[in-house]
Motif scaffolding. Sequence first.
Motif, short mmCIF file in Angstrom:
data_model
loop_
_atom_site.label_atom_id
_atom_site.label_comp_id
_atom_site.label_asym_id
_atom_site.label_seq_id
_atom_site.Cartn_x
_atom_site.Cartn_y
_atom_site.Cartn_z
N LEU A 84 0.85 -1.19 0.00
CA LEU A 84 0.00 0.00 0.00
C LEU A 84 0.88 1.24 0.00
O LEU A 84 1.89 1.29 0.71
CB LEU A 84 -0.89 0.01 1.25
CG LEU A 84 -2.00 -1.03 1.31
CD1 LEU A 84 -2.54 -1.15 2.73
CD2 LEU A 84 -3.13 -0.66 0.34
N GLU A 94 -9.40 1.83 -1.21
CA GLU A 94 -8.34 0.96 -1.74
C GLU A 94 -7.77 0.06 -0.64
O GLU A 94 -7.48 -1.12 -0.89
CB GLU A 94 -7.23 1.82 -2.33
CG GLU A 94 -6.10 1.01 -2.96
CD GLU A 94 -5.00 1.90 -3.56
OE1 GLU A 94 -3.85 1.45 -3.62
OE2 GLU A 94 -5.31 3.05 -3.93
N TYR A 118 -7.87 -3.98 -0.57
CA TYR A 118 -6.61 -4.70 -0.39
C TYR A 118 -6.77 -5.83 0.63
O TYR A 118 -6.36 -6.97 0.38
CB TYR A 118 -5.54 -3.70 0.06
CG TYR A 118 -4.19 -4.30 0.40
CD1 TYR A 118 -3.22 -4.50 -0.58
CD2 TYR A 118 -3.88 -4.66 1.71
CE1 TYR A 118 -1.98 -5.03 -0.27
CE2 TYR A 118 -2.65 -5.21 2.04
CZ TYR A 118 -1.70 -5.39 1.05
OH TYR A 118 -0.48 -5.92 1.36
N TYR A 121 -6.62 -9.96 -0.42
CA TYR A 121 -5.53 -10.84 0.02
C TYR A 121 -5.81 -11.56 1.34
O TYR A 121 -4.95 -12.28 1.85
CB TYR A 121 -4.23 -10.03 0.13
CG TYR A 121 -3.78 -9.46 -1.19
CD1 TYR A 121 -3.24 -10.29 -2.18
CD2 TYR A 121 -3.93 -8.11 -1.48
CE1 TYR A 121 -2.85 -9.77 -3.41
CE2 TYR A 121 -3.54 -7.58 -2.70
CZ TYR A 121 -3.00 -8.41 -3.67
OH TYR A 121 -2.61 -7.90 -4.88
#
Length: 438
Positions: A357, A365, A369, A373
């Motif tokens: 990041l 965002e 993220y 993941y």
Amino acid sequence: MAANRVFVARMAGLAVFGPDGERIGKVRDVVVALRVDASPPRVLGLVVDLSSRRRIFVPMLRVADIDSAAVTLASGSVNLRSFDQRPNETLVLGQLLDTRVTLRDSGIEGVVADAGIEPTRSRDWVIGRVAVRTRRSRLSRRGQVEVLAWDAVQGLALGESQGTDRLLAVFGTMRPADVANALSELPRKRQQEVVDGLDDERLADVFEELSESDQQVLLGFLDSERAADVLEAMSPDDAADLLGELPDEEAGRLLALMEPDESEPVRRLLRYEWNTAGGLMTPEPIVLTPDATVAEALARVRNPDIPPALASMVFVCRPPQATPTGRYLGCVHAQQLLRAAPFELVAGIVDAELAQLGPDAPLGEVTRYFATYNLVAGPVVDPQDHLLGAVTVDDVLDHLLPTGWRDQEDPPLDVPEVASEVAGEVAAGVGQEEVADA
């Protein structure tokens, strides 16, 4: 249980029998844990006088039956050590009876004459009813007795009926988040007394769990020097969030009073917007050099002072290890450390492919993220490949929940509103990526 509700005064002196019918002793008192709010206190157990004149504690889970003639215990072991009352415990007969109270609806004053304990669906017992003797009448020299629900009586909650020393002792046994919730329910004067009685480290832990409004109120109880000491003891990201809510002049004054090595990471965090990865991150993740062993990494992960989310991942960087670090090489998940041999180097198991990041990444965002993941922590890296810090999932949740959610006992989460806000940011990010690809 044979009884749905039992009044404690009637239990005094009842014979206590074991599961085989052998008489063990007699009931001396009932032990409860008072609460700060108006919720019914939980019954912890009984104080039993043995035939040998020793007093022991019998947990309520060991009580199989209570009736008008006796108490029968269930099978299982009972600790025969002498009863030693703890700070968070209150004796109903010895301490709660004769306490002065006020009826919430009418404002009439009285004293506690008895307390009724009753089982819940979870097999716990609570004080559900209180018998209160109000002022005398012409027909009764002793006054009238009313049986009321626990929450209909004011003056029995921990913050109302106990001294500050007792309250501090109870808070010492509680988690910081629970102390923060309890503290917010106390009157302002009692709040100030508790704040004065807590040491800086403990107060810092509690401040991190308070709402922004309560933080500012309680900060006003502190002189500037102590406020700076508490800020130093807080996590840099939490300290930055608190200072970000203060007027610039006051925040600058407190930063100037902090030790330079403590204020520097806080100043760096304040440069970022609150809803970006830089504003969300903590600048104190677990950082190791490539030549560190798995055993060293596990020792750092086991540190009880490190939050679980932050301990889920270690970051591997070239020296220097303090953020902003040397060149960022990758990360190692805690599960990977558990599968590797202790003598292996972390450089051999580092994950160099995990996306990073940027410090200016917006909240949407960051949320995407973590969802992509399946992580609970992630690295924040600048364009020069320096590790700046780590964002954890609890930081993200704090900013996704509605403003002031800590002020509410059961905060309503407006899912559509929150989801649409994040979805808008995510969509904007996707759109930019599509344009770039085109």
